[in-house]
Design a protein around this motif. Structure first.
Motif, PDB file in Angstrom:
ATOM      1  N   SER A 297       7.196   1.690 -15.001  1.00 45.19           N
ATOM      2  CA  SER A 297       7.389   0.957 -16.257  1.00 45.19           C
ATOM      3  C   SER A 297       7.427  -0.550 -16.059  1.00 45.19           C
ATOM      4  CB  SER A 297       8.689   1.413 -16.933  1.00 45.19           C
ATOM      5  OG  SER A 297       9.825   1.046 -16.161  1.00 45.19           O
ATOM      6  N   ARG A 298       7.602  -1.017 -14.792  1.00 40.96           N
ATOM      7  CA  ARG A 298       7.599  -2.447 -14.509  1.00 40.96           C
ATOM      8  C   ARG A 298       6.190  -2.979 -14.246  1.00 40.96           C
ATOM      9  NH1 ARG A 298      11.638  -0.856 -15.480  1.00 40.96           N
ATOM     10  NH2 ARG A 298      13.770  -1.437 -14.953  1.00 40.96           N
ATOM     11  N   CYS A 299       5.233  -2.065 -14.111  1.00 35.25           N
ATOM     12  CA  CYS A 299       3.884  -2.465 -13.697  1.00 35.25           C
ATOM     13  C   CYS A 299       2.848  -2.138 -14.775  1.00 35.25           C
ATOM     14  CB  CYS A 299       3.481  -1.723 -12.420  1.00 35.25           C
ATOM     15  SG  CYS A 299       4.606  -1.943 -11.021  1.00 35.25           S
ATOM     16  N   LEU A 300       1.766  -2.878 -14.737  1.00 28.96           N
ATOM     17  CA  LEU A 300       0.588  -2.514 -15.504  1.00 28.96           C
ATOM     18  C   LEU A 300      -0.202  -1.547 -14.626  1.00 28.96           C
ATOM     19  CD1 LEU A 300      -1.460  -2.682 -17.774  1.00 28.96           C
ATOM     20  CD2 LEU A 300      -2.350  -4.770 -16.745  1.00 28.96           C
ATOM     21  N   ILE A 301      -0.301  -0.295 -15.063  1.00 24.62           N
ATOM     22  CA  ILE A 301      -0.970   0.726 -14.263  1.00 24.62           C
ATOM     23  C   ILE A 301      -2.464   0.707 -14.556  1.00 24.62           C
ATOM     24  CG2 ILE A 301      -1.157   3.195 -13.787  1.00 24.62           C
ATOM     25  CD1 ILE A 301       1.789   3.456 -14.506  1.00 24.62           C
ATOM     26  N   LEU A 302      -3.250   0.562 -13.498  1.00 22.03           N
ATOM     27  CA  LEU A 302      -4.707   0.599 -13.603  1.00 22.03           C
ATOM     28  C   LEU A 302      -5.193   1.811 -12.815  1.00 22.03           C
ATOM     29  CD1 LEU A 302      -5.567  -3.189 -13.054  1.00 22.03           C
ATOM     30  CD2 LEU A 302      -5.285  -1.966 -15.212  1.00 22.03           C
ATOM     31  N   THR A 303      -5.678   2.802 -13.531  1.00 22.95           N
ATOM     32  CA  THR A 303      -6.159   4.017 -12.891  1.00 22.95           C
ATOM     33  C   THR A 303      -7.630   3.863 -12.543  1.00 22.95           C
ATOM     34  OG1 THR A 303      -4.551   5.412 -14.058  1.00 22.95           O
ATOM     35  CG2 THR A 303      -6.492   6.499 -13.144  1.00 22.95           C
ATOM     36  N   LEU A 304      -7.955   4.029 -11.275  1.00 21.35           N
ATOM     37  CA  LEU A 304      -9.329   3.845 -10.825  1.00 21.35           C
ATOM     38  C   LEU A 304     -10.214   4.992 -11.300  1.00 21.35           C
ATOM     39  CD1 LEU A 304      -7.621   1.989  -8.910  1.00 21.35           C
ATOM     40  CD2 LEU A 304      -9.342   2.442  -7.173  1.00 21.35           C
ATOM     41  N   ASP A 305     -11.452   4.684 -11.592  1.00 22.69           N
ATOM     42  CA  ASP A 305     -12.432   5.708 -11.931  1.00 22.69           C
ATOM     43  C   ASP A 305     -12.933   6.327 -10.641  1.00 22.69           C
ATOM     44  OD1 ASP A 305     -12.311   5.228 -14.700  1.00 22.69           O
ATOM     45  OD2 ASP A 305     -13.643   3.506 -14.485  1.00 22.69           O
TER      46      ASP A 305
ATOM     47  N   HIS B 222       0.823  -1.204   0.000  1.00 23.62           N
ATOM     48  CA  HIS B 222       0.000   0.000   0.000  1.00 23.62           C
ATOM     49  C   HIS B 222       0.864   1.265   0.000  1.00 23.62           C
ATOM     50  CE1 HIS B 222      -3.742  -2.117   0.505  1.00 23.62           C
ATOM     51  NE2 HIS B 222      -3.299  -2.761   1.563  1.00 23.62           N
ATOM     52  N   ASN B 223       0.420   2.258  -0.769  1.00 27.05           N
ATOM     53  CA  ASN B 223       1.027   3.597  -0.746  1.00 27.05           C
ATOM     54  C   ASN B 223       2.520   3.605  -1.078  1.00 27.05           C
ATOM     55  OD1 ASN B 223      -1.488   4.652   0.044  1.00 27.05           O
ATOM     56  ND2 ASN B 223      -1.026   4.264   2.202  1.00 27.05           N
ATOM     57  N   VAL B 224       2.877   3.024  -2.213  1.00 29.23           N
ATOM     58  CA  VAL B 224       4.288   3.046  -2.612  1.00 29.23           C
ATOM     59  C   VAL B 224       4.755   4.475  -2.906  1.00 29.23           C
ATOM     60  CG1 VAL B 224       4.357   0.700  -3.518  1.00 29.23           C
ATOM     61  CG2 VAL B 224       3.695   2.559  -5.035  1.00 29.23           C
ATOM     62  N   ASP B 225       3.811   5.384  -3.159  1.00 31.70           N
ATOM     63  CA  ASP B 225       4.188   6.772  -3.416  1.00 31.70           C
ATOM     64  C   ASP B 225       4.675   7.479  -2.149  1.00 31.70           C
ATOM     65  OD1 ASP B 225       1.549   6.378  -2.605  1.00 31.70           O
ATOM     66  OD2 ASP B 225       0.856   8.281  -3.419  1.00 31.70           O
ATOM     67  N   ALA B 226       4.478   6.832  -0.997  1.00 34.37           N
ATOM     68  CA  ALA B 226       4.955   7.411   0.259  1.00 34.37           C
ATOM     69  C   ALA B 226       6.168   6.655   0.800  1.00 34.37           C
ATOM     70  CB  ALA B 226       3.842   7.415   1.301  1.00 34.37           C
ATOM     71  N   ALA B 227       6.756   5.788  -0.005  1.00 35.82           N
ATOM     72  CA  ALA B 227       7.909   5.005   0.442  1.00 35.82           C
ATOM     73  C   ALA B 227       9.175   5.849   0.443  1.00 35.82           C
ATOM     74  CB  ALA B 227       8.096   3.788  -0.460  1.00 35.82           C
ATOM     75  N   THR B 228      10.145   5.432   1.241  1.00 33.16           N
ATOM     76  CA  THR B 228      11.433   6.122   1.255  1.00 33.16           C
ATOM     77  C   THR B 228      12.177   5.808  -0.044  1.00 33.16           C
ATOM     78  OG1 THR B 228      12.610   4.267   2.280  1.00 33.16           O
ATOM     79  CG2 THR B 228      11.575   5.890   3.753  1.00 33.16           C
TER      80      THR B 228
ATOM     81  N   SER C 251      15.151   4.708  -0.494  1.00 36.24           N
ATOM     82  CA  SER C 251      15.874   3.440  -0.400  1.00 36.24           C
ATOM     83  C   SER C 251      14.919   2.255  -0.552  1.00 36.24           C
ATOM     84  CB  SER C 251      16.624   3.347   0.934  1.00 36.24           C
ATOM     85  OG  SER C 251      15.729   3.438   2.030  1.00 36.24           O
ATOM     86  N   ALA C 252      13.695   2.401  -0.043  1.00 34.55           N
ATOM     87  CA  ALA C 252      12.694   1.336  -0.188  1.00 34.55           C
ATOM     88  C   ALA C 252      12.300   1.177  -1.652  1.00 34.55           C
ATOM     89  CB  ALA C 252      11.465   1.643   0.669  1.00 34.55           C
ATOM     90  N   LEU C 253      12.115   2.294  -2.348  1.00 32.77           N
ATOM     91  CA  LEU C 253      11.738   2.245  -3.761  1.00 32.77           C
ATOM     92  C   LEU C 253      12.839   1.604  -4.603  1.00 32.77           C
ATOM     93  CD1 LEU C 253      10.014   5.724  -4.251  1.00 32.77           C
ATOM     94  CD2 LEU C 253       8.923   3.479  -4.208  1.00 32.77           C
TER      95      LEU C 253
ATOM     96  N   ARG D 118       4.826  10.686  -7.571  1.00 35.79           N
ATOM     97  CA  ARG D 118       5.776  10.354  -6.501  1.00 35.79           C
ATOM     98  C   ARG D 118       6.278   8.915  -6.589  1.00 35.79           C
ATOM     99  NH1 ARG D 118       1.969  13.473  -3.382  1.00 35.79           N
ATOM    100  NH2 ARG D 118       1.075  11.590  -2.482  1.00 35.79           N
ATOM    101  N   VAL D 119       5.968   8.252  -7.690  1.00 34.15           N
ATOM    102  CA  VAL D 119       6.456   6.879  -7.911  1.00 34.15           C
ATOM    103  C   VAL D 119       7.515   6.916  -9.012  1.00 34.15           C
ATOM    104  CG1 VAL D 119       5.827   4.516  -8.524  1.00 34.15           C
ATOM    105  CG2 VAL D 119       4.204   5.942  -7.273  1.00 34.15           C
ATOM    106  N   LEU D 120       8.641   6.292  -8.761  1.00 32.83           N
ATOM    107  CA  LEU D 120       9.718   6.282  -9.753  1.00 32.83           C
ATOM    108  C   LEU D 120       9.210   5.809 -11.117  1.00 32.83           C
ATOM    109  CD1 LEU D 120      12.650   4.652  -7.710  1.00 32.83           C
ATOM    110  CD2 LEU D 120      12.410   7.062  -8.320  1.00 32.83           C
TER     111      LEU D 120
END
Length: 294
Positions: free
Chosen positions: A153-161, A111-117, A119-121, A146-148
């Motif tokens: 590019s490694r993920c299939l991005i699904l944008t919620l409606d 959850h919330n990878v956009d708030a990761a440090t 080094s975590a990313l 806020r996501v690298l």
């Protein structure tokens, strides 16, 4: 859950088609607010052995996922604290162990990878670069900015409606921007500052035109569409990996053609640091052209 199916029908329809074709992706990035319910839905669907697509909601797999006690499901950051490198290293350690359920499929939700440090990313990026066929990642973020890019590019991005997208769409329309362009850019931005900046960016407009022109020609001639797209991105714009990935995300949002969506997912899975963007565009063009010969 019926409420989720109504609210996220577009996203779930695509995910279900992937399941039916046994083509689920190795990593998903759910972009938007209130992603927890959708993440759990997908985890249940992947781990349930009784029903495809979706899940039965009464077998031991479904019940254990609902209680967050399934041996093949790992949830990182359930309390929405900031993810640290140690959390990712612990995840890697757990996944290195043999799955205890009958089927060896495993799922992890972050959850919330956009708030990761940072080094975590970086640690997560190294993990995503070497996907395992029996492991599915489900990441969630409220802001893609806020996501690298390398993780995106490694993920299939699904944008919620979401209602927020309707607000942004209405505001952009009132400002006089093109409706189709707004729709495409909402796959990439989910706040007004980012959307407005992209709507006024010349390079983003060129990228949108390339995607739109490709889709306009695609229904009549896949070969011609592929050739046109290749020439614009490789020769005229000379895009880098990030811009190519952005064009694929817009194309995925703008098309309803499942075969084309499948090609886009396949190519997105091949994006890696150091990979030739020209090679990827050539591979995309070949796969599109090949559909016309089938």
């Amino acid at each position: 859950m019926s409420s989720l199916k109504l609210r996220q029908k577009r996203v779930l329809d695509f995910f279900h088609r992937q399941q039916l074709k046994n083509m689920t992706s190795h990593a998903y990035l759910l972009n938007g607010k209130n992603t927890d319910e959708l993440a759990k839905y997908m985890a249940k669907s992947i781990l349930c052995q009784q029903q495809t697509p979706g899940y039965c909601d009464h077998c031991s797999d479904c019940l254990n996922v609902e209680r967050e006690e399934h041996a093949s499901l790992i949830i990182v950051n359930p309390d929405e604290e900031r993810i640290k490198k140690e959390n990712i290293l612990e995840l890697k350690s757990e996944l290195s162990q043999t799955a205890l359920e009958k089927r060896q499929k495993r799922v992890y939700i972050i959850h919330n990878v956009d708030a990761a440090t940072p080094s975590a990313l970086n640690s997560l990026l190294k993990f995503l670069e070497e996907p395992s066929s029996d492991i599915t990642a489900i990441l969630t973020a409220q802001s893609l900015n806020r996501v690298l890019d390398t993780i995106q590019s490694r993920c299939l991005i699904l944008t919620l409606d979401e209602e927020q997208q309707d607000v942004l769409r209405k505001k952009a329309l009132e400002e006089g921007y093109d409706e189709l362009m707004i729709h495409a850019y909402l796959e990439l931005e989910n706040d007004w500052e980012g959307l407005e900046k992209r709507l006024n960016d010349k390079e983003s407009a060129q990228l949108f035109d390339a995607v739109n022109d490709f889709l306009s020609v695609y229904s009549n001639s896949k070969i011609e569409a592929a050739s046109l797209y290749n020439a614009v991105l490789n020769n005229h714009m000379k895009v880098d990996l990030n811009k190519f990935s952005e064009s694929l995300k817009m194309m995925f949002r703008l098309t309803d053609n499942y075969d084309l969506k499948s090609i886009i997912v396949d190519i997105q899975d091949r994006i890696r640091p150091g990979v030739s963007v020209k090679l990827l565009i050539d591979q995309f063009s070949y796969m599109v052209s090949e559909r016309e010969m089938l």
